[in-house]
Design an enzyme around this catalytic site. Structure first.
Site, mmCIF file in Angstrom:
data_model
loop_
_atom_site.group_PDB
_atom_site.id
_atom_site.type_symbol
_atom_site.label_atom_id
_atom_site.label_comp_id
_atom_site.label_asym_id
_atom_site.label_seq_id
_atom_site.Cartn_x
_atom_site.Cartn_y
_atom_site.Cartn_z
ATOM 1 N N ASP A 2 29.858 41.839 37.551
ATOM 2 C CA ASP A 2 30.206 41.746 36.127
ATOM 3 C C ASP A 2 28.997 41.541 35.220
ATOM 4 O OD1 ASP A 2 33.405 40.015 36.534
ATOM 5 O OD2 ASP A 2 32.767 42.077 36.903
ATOM 6 N N CYS A 51 40.898 52.279 37.266
ATOM 7 C CA CYS A 51 40.397 52.154 35.886
ATOM 8 C C CYS A 51 38.983 52.727 35.887
ATOM 9 C CB CYS A 51 40.415 50.687 35.455
ATOM 10 S SG CYS A 51 39.320 49.685 36.430
ATOM 11 N N LYS A 102 37.741 33.725 31.121
ATOM 12 C CA LYS A 102 38.905 34.635 31.173
ATOM 13 C C LYS A 102 39.433 34.723 32.602
ATOM 14 C CE LYS A 102 38.107 39.236 31.360
ATOM 15 N NZ LYS A 102 38.732 39.964 32.490
ATOM 16 N N ASN A 103 38.509 34.896 33.559
ATOM 17 C CA ASN A 103 38.938 35.177 34.936
ATOM 18 C C ASN A 103 39.380 33.940 35.706
ATOM 19 O OD1 ASN A 103 38.493 37.793 34.316
ATOM 20 N ND2 ASN A 103 36.631 38.030 35.528
ATOM 21 N N ARG A 135 40.383 50.397 42.510
ATOM 22 C CA ARG A 135 41.031 49.076 42.395
ATOM 23 C C ARG A 135 42.275 48.966 43.299
ATOM 24 N NH1 ARG A 135 39.049 46.784 37.595
ATOM 25 N NH2 ARG A 135 39.541 44.764 38.495
ATOM 26 N N ARG A 189 38.612 42.698 25.264
ATOM 27 C CA ARG A 189 39.384 42.160 26.392
ATOM 28 C C ARG A 189 38.712 40.910 26.944
ATOM 29 N NH1 ARG A 189 39.498 45.786 30.942
ATOM 30 N NH2 ARG A 189 40.431 43.914 31.813
#
Ligand code: EPZ
Length: 422
Positions: free
Chosen positions: A305, A116, A22-23, A121, A397
């Site tokens: 993560d 978030c 994803k990233n 962030r 997500r």
């Protein structure tokens, strides 16, 4: 809102092919704006975040199709560089559209992405980098207007090796006049993938994966076909789930070099890890051992993560472990939920002191962010009894149908979608 219902206590077993990252895919899709025409991006997972990025690109005038795990993206018809606030709010990382939009259109308007669940962030490093390249930035309320008739190469030092800021600056600098160097750059594999993609389009970038990246500006770029790297965080999540359930799992389509810090921690916990090319085999027949100290830090150190996922393994380990989170100030919210499942964890500032317990017990818990949600799923798989995980849109997500992925490994997990009231 959908929920996941998990009947725990069954070891995971079998093999699984890991999805695309994803990233890596998100900045690469944004970077397609730098070349007019149709690019084909392969190995793009079907995730909510990817859907949001494709919707933003469509809103900007692009034509985008996601067929299987391939995105066909035509940016020729892009006609605006203003990202709608409603879409910006759906995904923080849309902030790295600024770089390509500024490089292509000479101006862009985005919105403060805001904080978030895991932290404030900030985006100051992004804005400072773009200003160094010659952009004028005006903030009106939460609107950010960025203009540059021309971008010029510059020497940029990042006060912190921010992944997004490194990516934004790379994408803005590829069409700038002259040379840009980014020192103290982020070194993540996703940065290296972005460099490979941009160079495939005709850019001249060197150094991704080190702390200094050099970009020689070019006149234009050409669309291309590109395959995204495997998702190291999804792979790491499955590895931890295999260990926490005392299972035996084979992961295919991985890049073990991207997971060396996790492999090191798992081996210290007594988990058996065998690596053969792009295959990783994970086994944990007995109770894991505590690991004295795990500290998250920028790549190649232990990734933030995977912090919440590893916490679940340590919560079941024999002994006391300390897990310190140094990247995001709000990334220990899963501790409360794990404690409700019987974990013995005390938080002091950004450190969790984890006294392993023999077992966890099923409960109804709530996902607060993407990776915390994945951790609660792992806890449910390992726990005795039934666990219900709520707010699982966070998980969707970053994980392509997590219940199908884990079900293929023998997990007793299903998605419960309440019937909408008419
Ligand atoms: C990327 O986020 C990832 N997201 C995150 O993954 C990941 O956790 C993070 O990098 C760290 O590895 C994507 O790639 C889409 P940062 P990013 O800029 O770019 C501070 C997931 O679960 N900072 O490296 O936002 C910031 O506040 C997600 O997949 C500034 O102070 O991360 C944070 O404390 C979560 N000023 C730290 O740096 C800035 O201008 C790391 O942020 C930018 C960042």
């Amino acid at each position: 809102m959908d929920k996941l219902v998990i009947e725990g206590g069954k070891p995971l077993s079998g093999s699984i092919v890991i999805q695309g990252a994803k990233n890596a895919a998100l900045p690469i899709l944004a970077a397609c704006l730098l070349a007019e025409g149709t690019s084909t991006i392969e190995h793009v997972p079907r995730l909510l975040d990817i859907d949001v990025m494709l919707n933003i690109l469509r809103e900007l005038g692009c034509r985008a199709e996601h067929v299987g795990d391939t995105v066909i993206l035509n940016t020729e018809t892009a006609h605006t560089s203003h990202v709608p606030e409603s879409l910006m709010g759906q995904m923080r990382s849309s902030i790295f559209l600024m770089g390509p939009l500024l490089a292509r259109f000479g101006e862009t308007q985005v919105y403060q992405p805001g904080g978030c669940a895991i932290g404030e962030r900030k985006i100051d490093l992004h804005l400072e980098g773009l200003q160094a390249l010659g952009a004028e930035i005006e903030e009106i309320g939460n609107r950010i207007i960025c203009r540059a008739d021309k971008l010029y190469g510059a020497e940029i030092h990042l006060a912190f090796p921010s992944v997004g800021a490194t990516e934004n600056i790379m994408m803005a600098a590829v069409l700038a006049e002259g040379r840009t160097t980014i020192s103290n750059a982020a070194r993540e594999p996703e940065i290296q993938d972005l460099q490979r993609f941009l160079n495939e389009m005709g850019a001249k970038i060197m150094g991704a994966g080190t702390d200094t990246i050099t970009i020689e500006g070019v006149q234009s770029l050409t669309p291309c076909t590109y395959r995204v790297i495997p998702d190291r965080i999804v792979a790491g999540t499955i590895m931890v789930a295999a260990a926490a359930t005392r299972g035996q799992v084979t992961l295919l389509n991985t890049n073990p070099a991207h997971l060396s810090s996790l492999i090191h921690v798992l081996r210290r916990a007594g988990v058996q890890i065998a690596v053969d090319g792009d295959i990783i085999k994970v086994g944990c027949p007995g109770r894991p051992r505590a690991v004295e100290r795990v500290v998250t830090a920028p790549y190649p150190a232990f990734p933030t993560d995977l912090q919440s996922q590893v916490m679940v393994l340590l919560a079941l380990a024999d002994g006391v472990s300390i897990l310190k989170e140094t990247i995001f100030e709000g990334r220990l919210k899963h501790v409360d939920e794990l404690s409700r499942m019987g974990a013995d964890i005390r938080v002091d500032l950004n450190s969790a002191f984890i006294r392993g317990v023999p077992r966890l017990y099923g409960a109804t818990v709530e996902a607060t962010d993407l990776r915390a949600g994945a951790a609660l799923v792992i806890a449910g798989l390992a726990a005795q009894g039934k666990t219900i995980v709520e707010q699982i849109h966070h998980i969707d997500r970053g994980y392509d149908c997590i219940e199908t992925m884990l079900g293929r490994l023998g997990a007793r997990i299903s998605r419960y979608s309440p019937v909408p009231k008419n």
